[in-house]
Scaffold this active site. Structure first.
Site: not given
Lengths: 802, 306
Positions: A443, A445
């Protein structure tokens, strides 16, 4: 007039995309036991061999024998399981008991059909063989018993054990290498290394196994693609539809070549991309194996074909959309608990667009816009398309992103701050070129591309639970268990500093537990489930002759997420103010109120909510407390490394785990009731508490040092569509984004939708199958989410703007 | 006046709203000053009208704890089964500090005295967004120029901080104040509600003569002005009505003109102030109706961009 150059006429892009998308969305997901059968067969045949060879043989066996099919009107082929959008099983990582299997078809989140016959097959033939052989079962041999005691509590602070079941994921394979060199290139390299191996090298046997494993896998890959070529030809022969016949022949030609040979055209490159990423998903139970900088490595193929006149733009978009739809084919099955944490069949295949190139200049191209076009036509939860924004990114590109968001009323397309993230990655140890070439895993990183074993979502860490333990002398109020260290009875604390000390002690104690247990789990994986396919796609592994699970890749990390930093900060502010500054109540009274979940203390609860400053309003008193808690959590990992030398990288995000983690925490001094969700996002202001508008919220969020939480942060902002009506409105939002980014914010994600729409979707899921929403940093079909999470989305602050 | 003296001037503020995007160029913070000489029936800020601080009660937030009843000076507030019964006249007299006992914020005060410095400190919190977008501070109300010293102080300090300044005005103010404000104001958002004086008096309570004269003089003095007309059903929403306004302002040399379509977002606030809302049954215009009038404005050569 002929509109196509490569594909036969007879169907428009819109028609094909609509058909493919409708077919994909109509699928009722089910469990597929075929992979379980194949992997068990293979493991039975290879008993006694080194695990890396057993893994290689298993993958090869699956690729050679799994059911393959080509769906109507598909242009990009390759399926994940024996039926579209169904979930294969990975018994080598863990089993499901009868209760879990019985729950699958009736659970509200990630619902999966399964036949009685298949259940019986799994419970009687497959899982018994794997007992004490799968990594999930073996975790107990690896993790300290005292830690296991804590992890076994339903109210635990952390749950690293799910890592044992998930296998490897959460990284960015080097797909560009496959496009350019093909697997033949990787095969040749492995052969060369094997021939040149020094028999006196102390690691000779491991290296020998490693290169042999690569050759076994490449053999399987070749066979896999050939099977599709054969199937396409057979289907072409049978069909009476001239148009489809031609398409199937094109598919066959593609599969003759890729991914074994280098891609020579745009169409081949797309097919090669899909096979490369798909095979990883077939092999691994992990999610978030990412597409990386898709527009960067794909653009040369597109531009070349346009220049050579073998394809037109609209046709390229048609191919792209056909590929986009394919991403929804990959779904994984998790336990009920894991589904509740991550729900919505979130495979999160992240694709990044735009940003700067390795030279630091803006790298947005016409092809980046084309990818946005494809995204706006398909707009499923997968792929998870992210946007990199540097100061040099044209406003025009951002306008296009916002236009899509307004039109779709569903929050996707999160924005990432190039300038801040690149700086932070360099500080974290990446070279400037690698930092500039970062992409997003899962999502939020950021990691370098194609050379990093990121394991970016290894564990969530419940910070709010740590505060609760600090207020209860280390005892969990739900279970009575002495879960953390004894940090003193809070009613005897005479200064606020003592509260902070107790909290710090609790956090540090559990942080050590997390480091220990994750390190153990990495060793477990390295021993029993080396990830040889992934090692072929990460720079460093082949040169080092070392699997990525053992540290073969250039960069190694383990990402650990602190959750509830907002609840902790707001609670600490409340304690400081009401107990130690205003002295309007005693600590004893406050603890009583918490214990009774504010029953009989309703006025106090309202005062705590309304009369104490809250994070998210650009009030330093509140924001600094949250920033402090964030900094303290991140600092716990400054000197922590795993056995591969990999850094523990802290992040501040939670997907939808704030809901289940909230169930483990009683009432808090912030006024939050027992069992209710923790604040969402990771750094987003608590629902309904940010009443000073989006600039205030953004400034509060930016007071947290995002560069410290280099594994990623998540800031969700929800808007009514009415505030983005005109181009001028959108320009102002772009200015807001750029202002927030100039303050160092890493990430921002907009949900632009109406609550009415969501409530209606709860009532009539069938009418809203296409509604995609992001739950705290990733997107999913709304109607597939847990009811609790749906409610939470609805409750999330509406940023009312007049 | 020296800076220190300006900063300490106090005024009555009833709201400060950040990320306002329809009140001048760029991202803005709108500072709402209390008090208004007009009484427009469609007013969406009824709490702005009175020039004194007043009680504001949000029933939906009331938890019924009764603390206000116990703490009010003279039984002005009574807790009944469906919320508070308030003797508004009595309750709004004197010091309202006792309302702070309310734990939920259901009972509060609209209108607190703030210094120029205090307001500017809040306004400047969004400086980075103003720099990015070309935005700044907008004074609104009520009629912000009803507190001339305070308003001028705010504008002066904002100008000194080098951010964009805007004033939303009814135009029904002292001419000198308006011309003084011009020195520190980048754009006036000047309301002109009705061309016909009789109708103007009927719907707003005051004559439009002063408003027209001030507009003319301000325009002649070279101020940057956008005229805005709240578009009210059956009051001034005919094509003819809009054309009349355009004729007048064209004569003054004004080039920017826009409409503010009628809405009822403010209706709930009437009850919160103990006031009666008379526009409940008035139906807002359709988007199509509004678009048609906007087209007429555009065709007449007016710009609706700040």
């Amino acid at each position: 007039m002929l509109t196509k150059k490569l594909l036969p006429e007879g169907i428009t892009r819109e028609e094909r995309t609509k058909k493919l998308n409708e077919a994909m969305r109509a699928v009722k997901p089910e469990i597929c036991v075929e992979r379980a059968r194949l992997v068990t067969e293979s493991y039975k045949q290879t008993e006694g061999a080194p695990y890396i060879l057993r893994r290689a043989h298993a993958l090869s066996h699956i690729l050679k024998n799994m059911t393959i099919f080509i769906e109507e009107d598909e242009l990009i082929v390759g399926n994940h399981a024996s039926k579209p959008r169904s979930a294969p099983l990975f018994p080598e990582f863990g089993s499901f008991d009868k209760k879990e299997l019985d729950l699958m078809p009736v659970r509200k989140v990630d619902t999966l059909q399964i036949t009685e016959e298949d259940k019986k097959y799994l419970l009687e033939e497959i899982y018994p063989w794997w007992k004490n052989k799968n990594t999930g079962d073996m975790a107990k041999y690896y993790i300290n018993e005292k830690i296991m005691d804590v992890l076994n509590s339903p109210y635990r602070v952390l749950d690293p054990i799910s890592r044992t079941r998930s296998g490897y994921g959460h990284y960015i394979p080097n797909i560009e290498t496959v496009l350019k060199k093909g697997f033949i290139g990787i095969e040749q390299e492995a052969k060369k290394h094997l021939e040149n191996l020094d028999i006196l090298d102390p690691d000779y046997p491991e290296k020998k196994h490693f290169y042999e494993a690569i050759l076994i896998i490449v053999d399987g890959i070749k066979c896999f693609a050939k099977r599709y070529a054969d199937l396409a030809r057979a289907m072409a022969e049978k069909t009476t539809d001239k148009r489809r016949k031609k398409e199937l022949e094109l598919i066959a030609l593609n599969c003759d070549r890729v991914p074994y040979y280098p891609a020579e055209s745009f169409y081949e490159a797309l097919q090669s991309y899909w096979f490369t990423i798909l095979i990883d998903y077939i092999f691994q139970n992990g999610s978030a194996i990412s597409g990386g900088r898709f527009d960067q490595y794909m653009a040369p193929y597109y531009e070349n074909d346009i220049k050579k006149g073998i394809i037109v733009r609209e046709e390229a978009r048609e191919l792209l959309e056909a590929l986009w739809v394919k991403h929804s084919d990959v779904i994984k099955v998790g336990t009920f608990n894991s589904a509740r944490n991550n729900g919505g069949f979130a495979t999160t295949i992240n694709i990044v667009l735009s940003g700067v190139g390795k030279d630091g200049n803006d790298a947005t191209s016409d092809f980046s816009y084309l990818c946005l076009d494809a995204e706006s036509s398909v707009f499923n939860s997968e792929p998870n398309v992210s946007i990199r924004v540097s100061q040099k990114t044209p406003d025009e590109f951002l306008h296009k992103v916002l236009e899509i968001l307004v039109e779709k009323e569903g929050g996707k397309l999160p924005l990432f701050n190039d300038d801040a993230i690149i700086d932070a990655l360099v500080t974290d140890g990446a070279s400037i070129e690698d930092a500039r070439d970062y992409a997003i895993v899962g999502c939020v990183e950021p990691t370098p591309s194609g050379n990093t074993m990121g394991i970016t979502n290894a564990c969530y860490f419940n910070l709010a639970k740590c505060l609760e333990l600090a207020l209860n002398d280390g005892v969990c109020p739900f279970s009575g268990q002495q879960m953390g260290p004894k940090t003193g009875k809070a009613e005897n604390f005479t200064s606020f500093d003592q509260v902070l000390e107790a909290y710090k002690t609790q956090v540090e104690y559990f942080a050590d537990m997390m480091v220990s247990s994750l390190n153990s789990i990495e060793k477990l994986h390295a021993q029993y489930s080396p990830h040889i396919y992934c090692s072929m796609l990460l720079d460093g592994c082949i040169e080092n002759g070392k699997d990525c699970t053992l540290g073969g890749a250039k960069y190694n990390y383990i990402g650990v997420q602190g959750v509830g930093v907002q609840d902790v900060g707001d609670s600490l502010t409340a304690i400081k103010k009401v107990v130690f500054e205003d002295k309007s109540i005693t600590m004893k009274e406050l603890l009583e109120a918490l214990k009774s979940n504010f029953k009989g203390y309703e006025v106090l609860q309202q005062r705590l909510i309304n009369k104490v400053p809250k994070y998210g309003n650009d009030i330093d008193e509140a924001d600094n407390m949250v920033a402090w808690a964030a900094e303290h959590y991140c600092s716990c990992f400054d000197d922590k490394y795993d056995f591969r030398g990999g850094k523990f990288r802290p992040g501040l995000f939670c997907l939808s785990s704030n809901t289940p983690l909230g169930r483990q925490v009683g009432a808090l001094p912030s006024g939050r009731l027992s069992g209710t969700p923790l604040a969402d996002g990771g750094v987003s202001p608590k629902h309904g508490m940010d009443t000073h508008g989006p600039t205030a919220a953004a400034k509060s969020v930016a007071k947290i040092n995002h560069a410290r939480a280099v594994n990623g942060v998540n800031f969700n902002m929800k808007f009514l569509p009415s505030i983005l009506k005109t181009k001028e409105d959108r320009q102002k939002l772009i200015d807001l984004i750029r202002g927030y980014f100039s303050l160092g914010g890493f990430h921002i994600q907009f949900n632009i939708l109406t609550p009415e729409k969501l409530i209606d979707a709860q009532k009539h899921p069938e009418r809203h199958r296409s509604l995609v929403v992001r739950v705290a940093g990733y997107s999913a079909f709304f109607v597939e989410l847990d009811r609790d999470i749906q409610n939470e989305i609805i409750a999330r602050t509406l940023q009312q703007v007049s | 006046m020296v800076k220190k003296a300006v900063e300490s001037i106090k005024g009555l503020v009833f709201d400060i709203q950040r990320y306002s995007i329809h009140d001048g160029p760029g991202i803005r913070t709108v500072v709402f000053l209390k008090g208004c000489p007009l009484r427009c029936k469609w007013c969406s800020n009824p709490e702005s009208q009175d020039i004194r601080p007043q009680i504001f009660y949000i029933k939906s937030r009331c938890m019924g704890c009764g603390l206000c009843e116990k703490n009010c000076p003279d039984k002005e507030v009574k807790l009944e089964h469906d919320g508070l019964k308030i003797d508004w006249k009595a309750a709004n007299r004197g010091d309202l500090a006792w309302t702070s006992v309310c734990p939920t914020g259901a009972l509060g005060i609209k209108g607190i005295y703030m210094s120029v410095e205090e307001v500017l400190n809040i306004v400047m919190k969004d400086e980075i967004f103003y720099r990015q977008s070309g935005g700044g501070m907008t004074l609104s109300g009520g009629e912000p120029l009803m507190q001339p010293k305070f308003a001028l102080g705010l504008l002066k300090m904002a100008r000194e901080a080098d951010i964009s300044t805007a004033v939303e005005t009814t135009g029904y103010v002292d001419r000198k104040v308006l011309l003084d404000a011009m020195h520190y104001t980048d754009v006036f958002l000047y309301d002109f509600k009705h061309w016909d004086d009789e109708a103007h008096i009927k719907y707003t309570g005051v004559s439009n003569k002063k408003i027209k004269d001030n507009l003319k003089i301000l325009a002649e003095a070279g101020a940057n002005i956008m005229v805005r007309t709240p578009l009210i059903p059956d009051v001034n929403d005919s094509e003819e009505s809009i054309r009349k306004i355009m004729e007048i302002i064209k004569e003054y040399g004004i080039k920017k003109f826009t409409l503010l379509p009628f809405h009822q977002y403010g209706s709930g606030k009437y009850a919160s102030c103990g006031m009666q809302y008379d526009m409940k049954d008035v139906k807002p215009h359709s988007e199509k109706q509004v678009a048609k009038l906007f087209r007429i404005i555009e065709d007449s050569g007016f710009s609706s961009e700040f």
